[in-house]
Design an enzyme around this catalytic site. Structure first.
Site, PDB file in Angstrom:
ATOM      1  N   GLU A  34       0.832  -1.197   0.000  1.00  0.00           N
ATOM      2  CA  GLU A  34       0.000   0.000   0.000  1.00  0.00           C
ATOM      3  C   GLU A  34       0.871   1.252   0.000  1.00  0.00           C
ATOM      4  OE1 GLU A  34      -3.308  -2.152   2.860  1.00  0.00           O
ATOM      5  OE2 GLU A  34      -2.846  -0.051   3.210  1.00  0.00           O
TER       6      GLU A  34
ATOM      7  N   CYS B 227      -3.041   0.764   8.340  1.00  0.00           N
ATOM      8  CA  CYS B 227      -1.969   0.238   7.507  1.00  0.00           C
ATOM      9  C   CYS B 227      -2.153  -1.264   7.298  1.00  0.00           C
ATOM     10  CB  CYS B 227      -0.661   0.546   8.232  1.00  0.00           C
ATOM     11  SG  CYS B 227       0.726  -0.379   7.680  1.00  0.00           S
TER      12      CYS B 227
HETATM   13  S1  SF4 Z   1       2.626  -0.403  13.026  1.00  0.00           S
HETATM   14 FE1  SF4 Z   1       4.068  -1.960  13.838  1.00  0.00          FE
HETATM   15  S2  SF4 Z   1       3.484  -3.910  12.821  1.00  0.00           S
HETATM   16 FE2  SF4 Z   1       2.520  -2.214  11.677  1.00  0.00          FE
HETATM   17  S3  SF4 Z   1       3.956  -1.793  10.013  1.00  0.00           S
HETATM   18 FE3  SF4 Z   1       4.451  -0.352  11.680  1.00  0.00          FE
HETATM   19  S4  SF4 Z   1       6.033  -1.399  12.891  1.00  0.00           S
HETATM   20 FE4  SF4 Z   1       5.080  -2.952  11.576  1.00  0.00          FE
END
Ligand code: SF4
Length: 346
Positions: free
Chosen positions: A89, A323
């Protein structure tokens, strides 16, 4: 694919450094090779011109748009297909920004993040990271790139550092408009100060209490919040840009008085900005978003206590904003399709 592999191919075709830069600048800035003035044969040897069309086609194939999901805030989430059929993404942000992914999946496994659910699938090559910028530039101008998409940039630091050096030079992006975002990793504090292009730094804090932070970010390096802020302060003073601390605000988890007092203790007087980002509720995860009134109240309280605080929203929160959500949803859809259709797409 990595950027140095592109350089090697150009070198093997007879390109000098100036030829290589011209070809790569044309790619990343989506310019015509002749600059619209003189034909390419005036400044590229025939042997280089022979390989450029196929090379450009290959580079275009590094990141292709599968779907676009515009949000009401001017952002737009992109699901991007890579050459091997994997997807990542990217997010077009308001004011010419772009959020890029650095890995497929992520090994940190933050409890509130869909990307971390399946662990790390593979690293992105530096050229695949830059290709996300090139794709976005086919849609809008891009003058700022934040490494806050899928993945932990510190776990793919060689490729991310190469992509940043490239974007800050041939890519034409101002150094402070390149933002390296990390949960905090010793490698980051060793490498970034030595870079020619010094990016701004965002540190994902999420809790001021070491035990709670270790629960929320189970496989982040065990650097205490105090140590992280100390390391951040050194980099902020060296680079001249404030550290952007990221705090995904989750109801009943890290929005307590103790946590807010902890932020004040850690950040008052520091060259820092605290970004409070209310969590986006996801059906698959058991966390809740605080009310807008509560988030605003906390932001104002921190500000009054001397912490420069901004209340931010995840881009495109009216679409699948967390995300990794778009990718997770696309995989679920693909799994429901007959195998032949999936194979055709891949
Ligand atoms: S929030 Fe944590 S698990 Fe998600 S992409 Fe970022 S570092 Fe990785």
């Amino acid at each position: 694919m990595r950027l140095d592999q592109i350089s090697t191919r150009l070198f093997n075709s007879g390109a000098l450094a100036c030829h290589e830069q011209r070809v790569l600048r044309a790619w990343v800035q989506r310019r015509a090779l002749d600059g619209g003035r003189r034909p390419a044969e005036h400044f590229l040897p025939q042997s280089v011109r022979d390989i450029v069309p196929a090379l450009m086609t290959e580079l275009e194939g590094l990141a292709r748009l599968r779907s676009e999901h515009p949000g009401e805030d001017g952002s737009s989430r992109l699901l991007v297909d890579l050459a091997d059929g994997q997807s990542v993404e990217s997010v077009l942000l308001p004011r010419d920004g772009l959020c890029v992914s650095s890995q497929i999946g992520c090994a940190v496994g933050c409890l509130f993040c869909m990307t971390g659910k399946d662990g790390l699938l593979r690293q992105l090559g530096s050229a695949e990271i830059v290709a996300q910028v090139v794709l976005a530039r086919s849609m809008r101008p891009v003058k700022k790139v934040v490494f806050m998409g899928m993945g932990e940039p510190a776990h793919n630091i060689d490729n991310v550092v190469d992509a940043i050096e490239f974007l800050g030079t041939l890519g034409g992006i101002g150094h402070k408009n390149l933002v390296f975002s990390t949960v905090g990793d010793a490698r980051v504090f060793e490498r970034l100060p030595k870079m020619t292009v010094k990016p701004a730094l965002a540190l994902s804090l999420h809790s001021s209490i070491a035990d709670m932070r270790a629960k929320l970010l189970p496989r982040a390096p065990r650097i205490s919040p105090e140590e992280l802020v100390t390391l951040g302060e050194v980099y902020a003073r060296a680079s001249g840009y404030p550290i952007q601390y990221q705090w995904t605000l989750i109801e009943g988890v890290n929005d307590s008085e103790d946590e807010m007092e902890g932020i004040v203790r850690l950040l008052r007087g520091k060259y820092a900005i605290m970004n409070l980002i209310p969590y986006n509720t996801v059906a698959e995860l058991d966390f809740r978003r605080p009310s807008p009134a509560r988030a605003t109240e906390l932001g104002r309280w921190l500000h009054r206590r001397g912490v420069l605080t901004k209340l931010r929203q995840s881009a495109g929160q009216d679409v699948d904003a967390g995300c990794g959500q778009l990718r997770a949803r696309s995989i679920r859809i693909d799994r429901r399709r007959p195998a032949t259709i999936v194979e055709t797409r891949a």
